[in-house]
Scaffold this motif. Structure first.
Motif, PDB file in Angstrom:
ATOM      1  N   GLN A   1       0.844  -1.208  -0.091  1.00 51.88           N
ATOM      2  CA  GLN A   1       0.109  -0.137  -0.101  1.00 51.88           C
ATOM      3  C   GLN A   1       0.936   1.318  -0.151  1.00 51.88           C
ATOM      4  O   GLN A   1       0.751   2.205  -0.758  1.00 51.88           O
ATOM      5  CB  GLN A   1      -0.943   0.028   1.027  1.00 51.88           C
TER       6      GLN A   1
ATOM      7  N   ASN B   1       3.791   7.295   1.793  1.00 48.46           N
ATOM      8  CA  ASN B   1       4.712   6.216   1.632  1.00 48.46           C
ATOM      9  C   ASN B   1       5.586   5.893   2.751  1.00 48.46           C
ATOM     10  O   ASN B   1       5.654   5.002   3.143  1.00 48.46           O
ATOM     11  CB  ASN B   1       5.485   6.406   0.148  1.00 48.46           C
TER      12      ASN B   1
ATOM     13  N   GLY C   1       4.118   5.721  -5.825  1.00 46.05           N
ATOM     14  CA  GLY C   1       3.782   5.748  -7.422  1.00 46.05           C
ATOM     15  C   GLY C   1       3.045   6.926  -7.663  1.00 46.05           C
ATOM     16  O   GLY C   1       2.914   7.568  -8.816  1.00 46.05           O
ATOM     17  N   ARG C   2       1.980   7.153  -6.688  1.00 50.54           N
ATOM     18  CA  ARG C   2       1.067   8.432  -6.740  1.00 50.54           C
ATOM     19  C   ARG C   2       1.892   9.771  -6.474  1.00 50.54           C
ATOM     20  O   ARG C   2       1.342  10.915  -6.551  1.00 50.54           O
ATOM     21  CB  ARG C   2       0.012   8.258  -6.056  1.00 50.54           C
TER      22      ARG C   2
ATOM     23  N   ASN D   1       3.792   1.694  -1.150  1.00 57.73           N
ATOM     24  CA  ASN D   1       4.355   1.896  -2.552  1.00 57.73           C
ATOM     25  C   ASN D   1       3.366   2.296  -3.652  1.00 57.73           C
ATOM     26  O   ASN D   1       3.852   2.966  -4.634  1.00 57.73           O
ATOM     27  CB  ASN D   1       5.006   0.332  -2.925  1.00 57.73           C
ATOM     28  N   VAL D   2       2.202   1.950  -3.451  1.00 57.92           N
ATOM     29  CA  VAL D   2       1.101   2.622  -4.216  1.00 57.92           C
ATOM     30  C   VAL D   2       1.207   4.125  -3.999  1.00 57.92           C
ATOM     31  O   VAL D   2       1.010   5.078  -4.947  1.00 57.92           O
ATOM     32  CB  VAL D   2      -0.329   2.058  -3.921  1.00 57.92           C
ATOM     33  N   HIS D   3       1.220   4.665  -2.689  1.00 61.21           N
ATOM     34  CA  HIS D   3       1.251   6.027  -2.442  1.00 61.21           C
ATOM     35  C   HIS D   3       2.722   6.534  -3.028  1.00 61.21           C
ATOM     36  O   HIS D   3       2.386   7.630  -3.600  1.00 61.21           O
ATOM     37  CB  HIS D   3       1.403   6.073  -1.106  1.00 61.21           C
TER      38      HIS D   3
END
Length: 172
Positions: A24, A37, A30-31, A26-28
């Motif tokens: 989760q 993150n 990526g955004r 790493n999704v942040h």
């Protein structure tokens, strides 16, 4: 999980939660949301402190954040991020060298010396740490010893312009 002892099963569940948090986080990343993150990765490391992959992700995110703050001329925030890296990766070459540089720049010689000693112990042949030792010596009263170290580092990396610039500043 049925075949594991209760302690092993709890540890496996903690590791699963940590991995989920890391994903989760790493999704942040990526955004472009480095705050979430880093917060997520810190929580993941707390759940699974021995997980080298999660710890490495955290260190990489913190160093990336520090470099972002440097580029934006927010040195205080960059220094804080490098300090945090050293909590999780005490021998991070980049964080140790950057911390020494910024602490010396701010006149915080004692704290700079602590990181410098740690860097020299971990990377005794590093031209950067040899140069930083020279700069430290020169700015704390040992000009001769400082210039010798700086010249030794320049001898190893004669095309590294930053060394020459700092050497010239010390001489002026």
């Amino acid at each position: 999980l049925d075949e594991l002892s209760e302690g092993e099963a709890q540890e496996a569940k903690r590791n699963q939660r940590a991995l989920k948090l890391a994903l989760q986080a790493n999704v942040h990343r990526g955004r472009g949301d480095y705050r979430l993150n880093i917060e997520g990765l810190i929580e993941a490391v707390k759940l699974s402190p021995g997980n080298a992959i999660i710890r490495n992700d955290l260190v990489n995110s913190l160093e990336l954040s520090a470099k972002y703050h440097e580029a934006a001329q927010r040195v205080d925030q960059a220094v804080a991020q490098y300090d945090l890296v050293l909590k999780y990766e005490p021998l991070s070459f980049t964080s140790l060298s950057k911390s020494v540089h910024y602490l010396m720049q701010r006149g915080q010689s004692e704290k700079a010396k602590t990181y410098l000693d740690r860097g020299l112990e971990a990377y005794p042949d590093s031209p950067l740490f040899i140069f930083l030792r020279g700069k430290y010596k020169a700015t704390t009263g040992d000009m001769k010893g400082g210039l010798e170290d700086m010249e030794a580092a320049i001898g190893i990396l004669p095309r590294f312009v930053v060394f020459w610039e700092d050497y010239a500043k010390i001489l002026s």
